[in-house]
Design a protein around this motif. Structure first.
Motif, mmCIF file in Angstrom:
data_model
loop_
_atom_site.group_PDB
_atom_site.id
_atom_site.type_symbol
_atom_site.label_atom_id
_atom_site.label_comp_id
_atom_site.label_asym_id
_atom_site.label_seq_id
_atom_site.Cartn_x
_atom_site.Cartn_y
_atom_site.Cartn_z
ATOM 1 N N MET A 89 25.050 2.673 -8.477
ATOM 2 C CA MET A 89 23.914 3.605 -8.270
ATOM 3 C C MET A 89 23.850 4.274 -7.007
ATOM 4 N N ILE A 90 24.215 5.530 -7.031
ATOM 5 C CA ILE A 90 24.037 6.536 -5.837
ATOM 6 C C ILE A 90 22.681 6.699 -5.355
ATOM 7 N N ARG A 91 22.237 6.528 -4.120
ATOM 8 C CA ARG A 91 20.750 6.877 -3.511
ATOM 9 C C ARG A 91 20.925 8.097 -2.717
ATOM 10 N N GLY A 92 20.402 9.242 -3.364
ATOM 11 C CA GLY A 92 20.649 10.390 -2.844
ATOM 12 C C GLY A 92 19.627 10.867 -1.755
ATOM 13 N N MET A 93 19.929 11.311 -0.669
ATOM 14 C CA MET A 93 18.858 11.985 0.250
ATOM 15 C C MET A 93 18.483 13.204 -0.192
ATOM 16 N N THR A 94 17.257 13.620 -0.418
ATOM 17 C CA THR A 94 16.799 14.682 -0.927
ATOM 18 C C THR A 94 15.775 15.220 -0.204
ATOM 19 N N HIS A 95 15.639 16.584 -0.174
ATOM 20 C CA HIS A 95 14.683 17.363 0.576
ATOM 21 C C HIS A 95 13.167 16.769 0.307
ATOM 22 N N PRO A 96 12.383 16.649 1.422
ATOM 23 C CA PRO A 96 10.995 16.025 1.370
ATOM 24 C C PRO A 96 10.182 16.937 0.396
ATOM 25 N N GLU A 97 10.568 18.409 0.171
ATOM 26 C CA GLU A 97 9.524 19.240 -0.440
ATOM 27 C C GLU A 97 9.393 18.873 -1.856
ATOM 28 N N LEU A 98 10.664 17.991 -2.408
ATOM 29 C CA LEU A 98 10.235 17.617 -3.714
ATOM 30 C C LEU A 98 9.497 16.501 -3.938
ATOM 31 N N PHE A 99 9.066 15.912 -2.750
ATOM 32 C CA PHE A 99 8.309 14.502 -2.843
ATOM 33 C C PHE A 99 6.775 14.761 -2.357
ATOM 34 N N ARG A 118 0.710 -1.181 -0.084
ATOM 35 C CA ARG A 118 0.029 0.080 -0.125
ATOM 36 C C ARG A 118 0.948 1.222 0.063
ATOM 37 N N ARG A 119 1.956 1.328 0.668
ATOM 38 C CA ARG A 119 2.825 2.434 0.816
ATOM 39 C C ARG A 119 4.109 2.114 0.029
ATOM 40 N N HIS A 120 4.575 3.133 -0.657
ATOM 41 C CA HIS A 120 5.876 3.189 -1.508
ATOM 42 C C HIS A 120 7.039 2.785 -0.565
ATOM 43 N N ASP A 121 7.913 1.995 -1.106
ATOM 44 C CA ASP A 121 9.244 2.109 -0.195
ATOM 45 C C ASP A 121 10.148 2.162 -1.041
ATOM 46 N N PHE A 122 11.059 3.107 -0.598
ATOM 47 C CA PHE A 122 12.256 3.664 -1.838
ATOM 48 C C PHE A 122 13.240 2.748 -1.892
ATOM 49 N N ILE A 123 13.315 1.416 -1.101
ATOM 50 C CA ILE A 123 14.519 0.478 -1.424
ATOM 51 C C ILE A 123 13.688 -0.605 -1.959
ATOM 52 N N LYS A 175 14.427 7.357 9.094
ATOM 53 C CA LYS A 175 14.115 6.039 8.234
ATOM 54 C C LYS A 175 14.528 5.829 6.964
ATOM 55 N N SER A 176 14.571 6.600 6.024
ATOM 56 C CA SER A 176 15.369 6.642 4.827
ATOM 57 C C SER A 176 16.969 6.023 5.011
ATOM 58 N N LEU A 177 17.480 6.966 5.687
ATOM 59 C CA LEU A 177 18.719 6.284 5.822
ATOM 60 C C LEU A 177 19.088 5.343 6.589
ATOM 61 N N PHE A 178 18.301 4.792 7.462
ATOM 62 C CA PHE A 178 18.420 3.176 7.903
ATOM 63 C C PHE A 178 18.248 2.330 7.014
ATOM 64 N N LYS A 179 17.274 2.448 6.008
ATOM 65 C CA LYS A 179 16.936 1.360 4.963
ATOM 66 C C LYS A 179 17.925 1.142 4.154
ATOM 67 N N ALA A 180 18.205 2.634 3.714
ATOM 68 C CA ALA A 180 19.396 2.631 2.747
ATOM 69 C C ALA A 180 20.659 2.090 3.194
ATOM 70 N N LEU A 181 21.023 2.225 4.461
ATOM 71 C CA LEU A 181 22.332 1.637 4.846
ATOM 72 C C LEU A 181 22.270 0.026 5.066
ATOM 73 N N SER A 182 20.858 -0.234 5.416
ATOM 74 C CA SER A 182 20.647 -1.711 5.771
ATOM 75 C C SER A 182 20.712 -2.489 4.510
ATOM 76 N N ALA A 183 20.655 -1.768 3.566
ATOM 77 C CA ALA A 183 20.730 -2.351 2.085
ATOM 78 C C ALA A 183 21.776 -2.379 1.391
ATOM 79 N N ASN A 184 23.013 -1.877 2.189
ATOM 80 C CA ASN A 184 24.201 -1.792 1.799
ATOM 81 C C ASN A 184 24.300 -0.963 0.334
#
Length: 472
Positions: A242-252, A158-163, A280-289
């Motif tokens: 592929m670099i996973r960039g942390m972006t300002h939420p205003e763009l989302f 139901r919710r989009h997961d960026f990882i 949360k995003s940083l946690f998921k991205a790092l946990s995915a190596n």
């Protein structure tokens, strides 16, 4: 919509079949451009497009037999009846809806209908394509999967997961972004990369950056993030990462997303792996190596004022160090210079806020925007997400230096030891400043810093990304 249908029916009755087939098909030139590679020289492109147009001609002449005028009038009557039935039930639609429309649709008022649906449906996202005709999905540069990914409609729950829901960009998406959209910028700035090996030696290229994740790239955010596309392209080209960039939420989820109706910069960021910055995003991205790109200075650095180039605006909290330690990640600090060779800030936030009419609109936009650092203190807590006025310069060159990797594997103590994490944090910040100072000093030795010298070298000697620079 009913009145528009009646007008269209009247118009159809007055058209002969041949004129209608051209009226209906949309933009033949864009259809002919499908499959024509951007890297072809102009003469080859012209020949390919001409050949495609010639192949379409039999289709045009055959349309009157396939869709005679009487059949089209009958179909429009059916459409009128169906639209009346649908409009009476739109209020009950609660599901998410993605509407794609053409701005140059000569058959239907697609743009007006899309905007109408956006007002009526509570969970509706609209994307309008300005230069396309009625046959939207048959025309150049339109890929349905790309649109679905860019609007976060591709997901497993139901919710989009960026990882979990991220699909790496295809080769066609890569070429479209880096050849068409940011190709001119890459051509003008001709960025050059340097990295630091574990023994401290500075080498040309990205050999000093670890291939295996998790890796946290921490650096200085140039004005408007002009460096991001060059950095991402270099990692894809040289290391296939592929670099996973942390972006300002205003763009989302902010005003930028809510008010936008075009498939725009924000959508392409999602296609290329960007994520809204959050713990949360940083946690998921790092946990995915993953290889994660983080700018502690955020919007305050990217939208800085006059005279503030190459100045860091970092918070006091060393949270990214604790996250990196938790997953045994490697922190790679980096600096980038060249902004002052590309643009000059002539009007910043403080200048605009002095204009009475503009002042209220700016404050209203800021209040309605997404605030990510309400609890922060100091300069970095500034929430003035506002684009400054700039003047372009004759473009110089972008220089990147990735500092010595800081391995935090086995440093679990930093997760709870805030004092130790603070020391690593200050070490990272100091290394970023040292990288910037080094590049500002060494770029004076670059014989190809001037764009004229680079153009001459590219013309006779080398492709874009092989133009030499200073000796490290």
């Amino acid at each position: 919509m009913f009145d528009q249908h009646r007008q269209l029916l009247v118009g159809l009755k007055s058209l002969d079949s041949d004129s209608f087939c051209f009226y209906e098909i949309g933009e033949p030139l864009k259809m002919a451009k499908v499959g024509v590679e951007a890297k072809l020289i102009p003469t080859q492109k012209f020949e390919k497009i001409s050949s495609n147009l010639t192949a379409l001609l039999p289709f045009f002449s055959g349309l009157p037999d396939i869709l005679p005028k009487e059949t089209l009038v009958w179909k429009m009557k059916l459409l009128k009846s169906a639209s009346a039935y649908t409009n009476s039930r739109l209020h009950a639609v609660k599901a998410e809806v993605l509407v794609l429309a053409s701005d140059k649709d000569r058959l239907f008022p697609s743009q007006q209908e899309a905007l109408r649906l956006k007002k009526l449906l509570p969970n509706c996202i609209v994307r309008i394509f300005k230069d396309n005709g009625h046959a939207l999905l048959l025309e150049e540069c339109i890929n349905l999967l790309t649109v679905i990914k860019g609007t976060c409609k591709y997901r497993h729950s139901r919710r989009h997961d960026f990882i979990k829901d991220f699909l790496p960009p295809s080769m066609s998406e890569y070429r479209l972004v880096f050849d068409d959209f940011v190709g001119i910028l890459r051509f003008m700035v001709c960025s050059t990369m340097f990295s630091t090996m574990e023994d401290g030696e500075i080498v040309e290229g990205l050999a000093g950056v670890p291939d295996e994740g998790p890796v946290l790239l921490v650096g200085y955010h140039m004005l408007l993030g002009m460096e991001v596309s060059c950095l991402a392209e270099a990692f894809l080209r040289e290391k296939k990462i592929m670099i996973r960039g942390m972006t300002h939420p205003e763009l989302f989820v902010g005003n930028f997303e809510k008010l936008s109706t075009e498939f725009n910069f924000s959508d392409w960021l999602k296609v290329m792996g960007a994520m809204p910055v959050s713990p949360k995003s940083l946690f998921k991205a790092l946990s995915a190596n993953s290889h994660v790109l983080l700018y502690p200075g955020g919007a305050r650095e990217a939208l800085h004022c006059k005279g503030e180039q190459y100045k860091l605006f970092w918070p006091n909290q060393p949270e990214f160090v604790r996250f990196a330690a938790q997953f045994g990640a490697t922190i790679v600090p980096f600096g980038v210079v060249g902004e002052d060779d590309m643009v000059q800030v002539v009007l910043d936030y403080h200048d605009f806020i002095k204009i009475p009419i503009v002042k209220d609109k700016i404050k209203e936009a800021i209040e309605d925007g997404v605030h990510v650092r309400d609890k922060a203190q100091g300069e970095v807590a500034s929430q003035e997400v506002f684009i400054p006025g700039m003047l372009p310069k004759i473009p110089g060159r972008l220089y990147f230096l990735f500092g010595k990797p800081m391995k935090l594997k086995g440093r679990d103590d930093l997760v709870k030891n805030r004092g130790g994490a603070k020391e690593v944090y200050l070490e990272v910040k100091c290394e970023v400043e040292n990288c910037i100072d080094y590049l500002l000093r060494k770029r004076e030795e670059d014989p190809f810093r001037n764009i004229c010298n680079r153009l001459m070298y590219q013309t006779f000697c080398s492709p874009l990304h092989h133009v030499p620079s200073f000796k490290p």
